[in-house]
Design a protein around this motif. Structure first.
Motif, PDB file in Angstrom:
ATOM      1  N   ALA A 170       0.833  -1.204   0.000  1.00 38.16           N
ATOM      2  CA  ALA A 170       0.000   0.000   0.000  1.00 38.16           C
ATOM      3  C   ALA A 170       0.867   1.252   0.000  1.00 38.16           C
ATOM      4  CB  ALA A 170      -0.929  -0.008   1.208  1.00 38.16           C
ATOM      5  N   ARG A 171       1.921   1.236   0.792  1.00 37.39           N
ATOM      6  CA  ARG A 171       2.805   2.397   0.854  1.00 37.39           C
ATOM      7  C   ARG A 171       3.468   2.620  -0.495  1.00 37.39           C
ATOM      8  NH1 ARG A 171       8.117   3.293   1.821  1.00 37.39           N
ATOM      9  NH2 ARG A 171       8.640   1.168   2.397  1.00 37.39           N
ATOM     10  N   ALA A 172       3.906   1.554  -1.130  1.00 40.10           N
ATOM     11  CA  ALA A 172       4.558   1.662  -2.441  1.00 40.10           C
ATOM     12  C   ALA A 172       3.593   2.172  -3.502  1.00 40.10           C
ATOM     13  CB  ALA A 172       5.118   0.305  -2.850  1.00 40.10           C
ATOM     14  N   ALA A 173       2.337   1.719  -3.448  1.00 39.32           N
ATOM     15  CA  ALA A 173       1.345   2.167  -4.435  1.00 39.32           C
ATOM     16  C   ALA A 173       1.104   3.665  -4.337  1.00 39.32           C
ATOM     17  CB  ALA A 173       0.039   1.402  -4.241  1.00 39.32           C
ATOM     18  N   LEU A 174       1.269   4.209  -3.148  1.00 35.56           N
ATOM     19  CA  LEU A 174       1.091   5.650  -2.943  1.00 35.56           C
ATOM     20  C   LEU A 174       2.359   6.448  -3.242  1.00 35.56           C
ATOM     21  CD1 LEU A 174      -0.894   5.531   0.403  1.00 35.56           C
ATOM     22  CD2 LEU A 174      -1.779   6.217  -1.830  1.00 35.56           C
ATOM     23  N   LEU A 175       3.460   5.726  -3.492  1.00 33.00           N
ATOM     24  CA  LEU A 175       4.777   6.347  -3.663  1.00 33.00           C
ATOM     25  C   LEU A 175       5.202   7.101  -2.401  1.00 33.00           C
ATOM     26  CD1 LEU A 175       4.408   7.668  -7.341  1.00 33.00           C
ATOM     27  CD2 LEU A 175       5.346   5.475  -6.562  1.00 33.00           C
ATOM     28  N   TRP A 176       4.806   6.553  -1.248  1.00 28.57           N
ATOM     29  CA  TRP A 176       5.167   7.137   0.039  1.00 28.57           C
ATOM     30  C   TRP A 176       6.473   6.529   0.533  1.00 28.57           C
ATOM     31  CZ3 TRP A 176       0.478   7.372   3.916  1.00 28.57           C
ATOM     32  CH2 TRP A 176      -0.440   8.307   3.463  1.00 28.57           C
ATOM     33  N   SER A 177       7.301   7.339   1.124  1.00 32.40           N
ATOM     34  CA  SER A 177       8.488   6.846   1.817  1.00 32.40           C
ATOM     35  C   SER A 177       8.066   6.400   3.220  1.00 32.40           C
ATOM     36  CB  SER A 177       9.531   7.958   1.929  1.00 32.40           C
ATOM     37  OG  SER A 177       9.059   8.967   2.816  1.00 32.40           O
ATOM     38  N   ARG A 178       8.976   5.779   3.925  1.00 26.11           N
ATOM     39  CA  ARG A 178       8.679   5.427   5.321  1.00 26.11           C
ATOM     40  C   ARG A 178       8.424   6.690   6.128  1.00 26.11           C
ATOM     41  NH1 ARG A 178      12.752   1.501   4.221  1.00 26.11           N
ATOM     42  NH2 ARG A 178      11.815  -0.566   4.229  1.00 26.11           N
ATOM     43  N   ASP A 179       9.163   7.735   5.837  1.00 23.94           N
ATOM     44  CA  ASP A 179       8.954   8.999   6.542  1.00 23.94           C
ATOM     45  C   ASP A 179       7.563   9.569   6.261  1.00 23.94           C
ATOM     46  OD1 ASP A 179      11.463   9.026   7.775  1.00 23.94           O
ATOM     47  OD2 ASP A 179      12.390  10.104   6.114  1.00 23.94           O
ATOM     48  N   ASP A 180       7.070   9.409   5.035  1.00 24.56           N
ATOM     49  CA  ASP A 180       5.720   9.875   4.700  1.00 24.56           C
ATOM     50  C   ASP A 180       4.672   9.140   5.541  1.00 24.56           C
ATOM     51  OD1 ASP A 180       6.665  11.626   2.680  1.00 24.56           O
ATOM     52  OD2 ASP A 180       6.501  10.056   1.149  1.00 24.56           O
ATOM     53  N   LEU A 181       4.797   7.816   5.599  1.00 23.21           N
ATOM     54  CA  LEU A 181       3.841   7.037   6.386  1.00 23.21           C
ATOM     55  C   LEU A 181       3.986   7.347   7.864  1.00 23.21           C
ATOM     56  CD1 LEU A 181       1.589   5.009   6.681  1.00 23.21           C
ATOM     57  CD2 LEU A 181       3.290   3.166   6.492  1.00 23.21           C
ATOM     58  N   ALA A 182       5.197   7.529   8.323  1.00 23.42           N
ATOM     59  CA  ALA A 182       5.418   7.873   9.726  1.00 23.42           C
ATOM     60  C   ALA A 182       4.723   9.191  10.070  1.00 23.42           C
ATOM     61  CB  ALA A 182       6.916   7.964  10.019  1.00 23.42           C
ATOM     62  N   ALA A 183       4.866  10.178   9.209  1.00 19.90           N
ATOM     63  CA  ALA A 183       4.233  11.475   9.451  1.00 19.90           C
ATOM     64  C   ALA A 183       2.711  11.368   9.427  1.00 19.90           C
ATOM     65  CB  ALA A 183       4.710  12.487   8.413  1.00 19.90           C
ATOM     66  N   ALA A 184       2.171  10.581   8.514  1.00 17.01           N
ATOM     67  CA  ALA A 184       0.721  10.461   8.380  1.00 17.01           C
ATOM     68  C   ALA A 184       0.100   9.626   9.503  1.00 17.01           C
ATOM     69  CB  ALA A 184       0.373   9.836   7.024  1.00 17.01           C
ATOM     70  N   SER A 185       0.861   8.688  10.052  1.00 20.86           N
ATOM     71  CA  SER A 185       0.299   7.752  11.029  1.00 20.86           C
ATOM     72  C   SER A 185       0.708   8.022  12.468  1.00 20.86           C
ATOM     73  CB  SER A 185       0.708   6.322  10.676  1.00 20.86           C
ATOM     74  OG  SER A 185       2.109   6.155  10.825  1.00 20.86           O
ATOM     75  N   GLY A 186       1.782   8.772  12.660  1.00 25.91           N
ATOM     76  CA  GLY A 186       2.292   8.973  14.012  1.00 25.91           C
ATOM     77  C   GLY A 186       3.098   7.791  14.525  1.00 25.91           C
ATOM     78  N   VAL A 187       3.455   6.881  13.640  1.00 25.63           N
ATOM     79  CA  VAL A 187       4.247   5.694  13.975  1.00 25.63           C
ATOM     80  C   VAL A 187       5.672   5.936  13.484  1.00 25.63           C
ATOM     81  CG1 VAL A 187       4.522   3.227  13.475  1.00 25.63           C
ATOM     82  CG2 VAL A 187       2.238   4.171  13.827  1.00 25.63           C
ATOM     83  N   SER A 188       6.663   5.528  14.250  1.00 31.76           N
ATOM     84  CA  SER A 188       8.045   5.779  13.850  1.00 31.76           C
ATOM     85  C   SER A 188       8.420   4.989  12.600  1.00 31.76           C
ATOM     86  CB  SER A 188       9.016   5.420  14.985  1.00 31.76           C
ATOM     87  OG  SER A 188       9.174   4.016  15.085  1.00 31.76           O
ATOM     88  N   TRP A 189       9.374   5.521  11.840  1.00 28.01           N
ATOM     89  CA  TRP A 189       9.814   4.809  10.633  1.00 28.01           C
ATOM     90  C   TRP A 189      10.480   3.495  11.005  1.00 28.01           C
ATOM     91  CZ3 TRP A 189      14.875   3.609  10.027  1.00 28.01           C
ATOM     92  CH2 TRP A 189      15.820   4.382  10.716  1.00 28.01           C
ATOM     93  N   ARG A 190      11.051   3.417  12.205  1.00 31.64           N
ATOM     94  CA  ARG A 190      11.655   2.153  12.646  1.00 31.64           C
ATOM     95  C   ARG A 190      10.585   1.071  12.829  1.00 31.64           C
ATOM     96  NH1 ARG A 190      14.788   6.032  15.412  1.00 31.64           N
ATOM     97  NH2 ARG A 190      16.991   5.858  14.902  1.00 31.64           N
ATOM     98  N   THR A 191       9.439   1.462  13.383  1.00 26.05           N
ATOM     99  CA  THR A 191       8.328   0.522  13.540  1.00 26.05           C
ATOM    100  C   THR A 191       7.823   0.079  12.172  1.00 26.05           C
ATOM    101  OG1 THR A 191       7.701   1.448  15.680  1.00 26.05           O
ATOM    102  CG2 THR A 191       5.995   0.227  14.482  1.00 26.05           C
ATOM    103  N   ILE A 192       7.718   1.007  11.246  1.00 28.60           N
ATOM    104  CA  ILE A 192       7.281   0.679   9.889  1.00 28.60           C
ATOM    105  C   ILE A 192       8.250  -0.315   9.249  1.00 28.60           C
ATOM    106  CG2 ILE A 192       6.889   1.629   7.575  1.00 28.60           C
ATOM    107  CD1 ILE A 192       6.001   4.251   9.121  1.00 28.60           C
ATOM    108  N   THR A 193       9.532  -0.092   9.429  1.00 26.77           N
ATOM    109  CA  THR A 193      10.547  -1.003   8.899  1.00 26.77           C
ATOM    110  C   THR A 193      10.393  -2.394   9.496  1.00 26.77           C
ATOM    111  OG1 THR A 193      12.079   0.828   8.539  1.00 26.77           O
ATOM    112  CG2 THR A 193      13.041  -1.381   8.671  1.00 26.77           C
ATOM    113  N   ARG A 194      10.174  -2.464  10.816  1.00 28.03           N
ATOM    114  CA  ARG A 194       9.978  -3.773  11.462  1.00 28.03           C
ATOM    115  C   ARG A 194       8.732  -4.463  10.922  1.00 28.03           C
ATOM    116  NH1 ARG A 194      10.757  -0.956  16.213  1.00 28.03           N
ATOM    117  NH2 ARG A 194       8.697  -1.535  16.948  1.00 28.03           N
TER     118      ARG A 194
END
Length: 67
Positions: free
Chosen positions: A2-26
């Protein structure tokens, strides 16, 4: 996916969700992540227009938003 389909980086998802990019990576590596964090990521992706398929033959798939 889903993140790739939006062309979002981990930082983009982190900013939108309030979840750290490290959590997203895990999460993307298949490691354990607390359910509230998974839900926060899902809500952020759904707010962008992404639809998650929760049942049927295509369960686990996503439908990216239309442009």
């Amino acid at each position: 996916m889903a993140r790739a389909a939006l062309l979002w980086s981990r930082d983009d998802l982190a900013a939108a969700s309030g979840v750290s990019w490290r959590t997203i990576t895990r999460f993307e590596a298949g490691e354990s992540v607390l359910p509230p964090r998974v839900q926060a990521m899902r809500r952020a992706l759904e707010a962008s227009g992404t639809v998650f398929i929760d049942s049927g033959r295509l369960v686990g798939g996503v439908i990216p938003p239309r442009d």
